[in-house]
Design an enzyme around this catalytic site. Sequence first.
Site, PDB file in Angstrom:
ATOM      1  N   ASN A  81      44.855   4.989  43.280  1.00 45.24           N
ATOM      2  CA  ASN A  81      45.372   6.043  42.218  1.00 45.24           C
ATOM      3  C   ASN A  81      46.903   6.003  42.232  1.00 45.24           C
ATOM      4  O   ASN A  81      47.571   5.915  43.475  1.00 45.24           O
ATOM      5  CB  ASN A  81      44.831   7.394  42.619  1.00 45.24           C
ATOM      6  CG  ASN A  81      43.371   7.476  42.362  1.00 45.24           C
ATOM      7  OD1 ASN A  81      42.892   6.835  41.482  1.00 45.24           O
ATOM      8  ND2 ASN A  81      42.564   8.196  43.053  1.00 45.24           N
ATOM      9  N   GLU A 139      46.580  12.978  48.681  1.00 44.46           N
ATOM     10  CA  GLU A 139      47.217  11.915  47.866  1.00 44.46           C
ATOM     11  C   GLU A 139      48.136  12.307  46.793  1.00 44.46           C
ATOM     12  O   GLU A 139      47.800  12.265  45.683  1.00 44.46           O
ATOM     13  CB  GLU A 139      46.058  10.972  47.630  1.00 44.46           C
ATOM     14  CG  GLU A 139      46.648   9.570  47.125  1.00 44.46           C
ATOM     15  CD  GLU A 139      45.573   8.685  46.722  1.00 44.46           C
ATOM     16  OE1 GLU A 139      45.646   7.586  46.693  1.00 44.46           O
ATOM     17  OE2 GLU A 139      44.582   9.216  46.256  1.00 44.46           O
ATOM     18  N   ALA A 185      35.881   0.881  53.989  1.00 44.49           N
ATOM     19  CA  ALA A 185      34.628   0.636  53.050  1.00 44.49           C
ATOM     20  C   ALA A 185      34.151   2.018  53.025  1.00 44.49           C
ATOM     21  O   ALA A 185      32.941   2.400  53.679  1.00 44.49           O
ATOM     22  CB  ALA A 185      33.856  -0.261  54.009  1.00 44.49           C
ATOM     23  N   LYS A 223      45.461   5.749  33.220  1.00 46.70           N
ATOM     24  CA  LYS A 223      44.704   6.720  34.108  1.00 46.70           C
ATOM     25  C   LYS A 223      45.572   7.654  34.802  1.00 46.70           C
ATOM     26  O   LYS A 223      44.949   8.706  34.955  1.00 46.70           O
ATOM     27  CB  LYS A 223      44.146   5.632  35.421  1.00 46.70           C
ATOM     28  CG  LYS A 223      43.339   6.349  36.361  1.00 46.70           C
ATOM     29  CD  LYS A 223      42.408   5.516  37.423  1.00 46.70           C
ATOM     30  CE  LYS A 223      41.640   6.177  38.019  1.00 46.70           C
ATOM     31  NZ  LYS A 223      41.115   5.403  39.248  1.00 46.70           N
ATOM     32  N   ALA A 278      33.313   5.184  49.585  1.00 44.98           N
ATOM     33  CA  ALA A 278      32.690   4.991  48.613  1.00 44.98           C
ATOM     34  C   ALA A 278      32.692   3.757  47.565  1.00 44.98           C
ATOM     35  O   ALA A 278      32.088   3.161  47.046  1.00 44.98           O
ATOM     36  CB  ALA A 278      32.680   6.419  47.705  1.00 44.98           C
ATOM     37  N   ILE A 279      34.285   3.696  47.223  1.00 50.14           N
ATOM     38  CA  ILE A 279      34.520   2.446  46.233  1.00 50.14           C
ATOM     39  C   ILE A 279      34.417   1.400  46.944  1.00 50.14           C
ATOM     40  O   ILE A 279      34.097   0.149  46.712  1.00 50.14           O
ATOM     41  CB  ILE A 279      35.938   2.922  45.672  1.00 50.14           C
ATOM     42  CG1 ILE A 279      35.876   3.974  44.669  1.00 50.14           C
ATOM     43  CG2 ILE A 279      36.595   1.508  45.110  1.00 50.14           C
ATOM     44  CD1 ILE A 279      35.115   3.593  43.463  1.00 50.14           C
ATOM     45  N   GLY A 280      35.009   1.094  48.194  1.00 50.17           N
ATOM     46  CA  GLY A 280      35.051  -0.046  48.879  1.00 50.17           C
ATOM     47  C   GLY A 280      33.670  -0.594  49.340  1.00 50.17           C
ATOM     48  O   GLY A 280      33.625  -1.662  49.323  1.00 50.17           O
TER      49      GLY A 280
END
Length: 326
Positions: free
Chosen positions: A102, A286, A8, A205, A10-12
């Site tokens: 991503n 990543e 959880a 993307k 920023a996006i989560g």
Amino acid sequence: MKIAVLGAGAIGAYVGAALHRGGAEVSLIARRAHLDALRCDGVRVLSPRGDFVARTHATDDPREVGPVDYVFLGLKAHQYASCGPLMEPLLGPSTAVIAAQNGIPWWYFHGLSGHPLEGRRIEAVDPRGAVSHVIPVHRAIGCVVYCSTEIEAPGVIRHLEGTRFSIGEPSGEISARCVAFSEAMVAGGLKCPVEPNLRDDIWVKLMGNVAFNPLSALTRATMVDMCGHPGARDLVTEMMRETVAVAEATGCHPSVSIERRIAGAAKVGHHKTSTLQDLEAGKELELEAIIGAVVEIASLTGVPAPTLRNVYAAVDLLARTVAMAG
């Protein structure tokens, strides 16, 4: 509908807050750094579309949550193989896992009936099957994120732009489980189209990520800096050309031109990519899902991708050097 958000950040946290607002039963599984704030004050979302607060269950122990209908995976791709102890308590017989990552997903060549590479494991993102062991492919729902958020403070998420989360089955089927999750996301105020050709979205993307993310780590440059430097812009263009060639070799056709993709990146301004942010924060980079897997697929499909290979070698060396120094 019972949903767990594993990771959880920023996006989560933003997705979890939206799902909660839409009426789903949501549990946020978060790190200790944010947990106290989430428990006391909920998720506070600051957005140009309107601020709101979602007071939902938050924990660092997934055993408190138990099996759910969906796990929304907010981790980085390189963390998937080690998330088994957190994932296992959440999985029931029919639990689906929405992997919002991503780059190239571990399930990429699964569900491609009749494709010469159907079922082929991509070692860069599924080394020795480690990710498939933790998240079996039959549970996977792909997700391409067109949304930008950041953690402003513990429990406080600033939504910058975008609300689209495209999802899809590896097989291309418009499944009942995808439709149900899409409806829950829409109820929470997000866009969540179910795409029969999600791999095309992945490559659109990735055209940007494959070039801008590693180059930003190598140069410490922002998006507009890279687009505005003639030599760097030429390098980005060539990396995107090679990436499109790799995509087409797998049967995909990105719908956005290279010129339009670069123009869109330039408009982002002085933004640091997630890879550069991770480098500056001393976190693992990543890289495998973003560029390593593309180089591997180039080898599998016989596409010569010299620029991608050279940049990958340089940024991989950077990551190894930083890891040894740290």
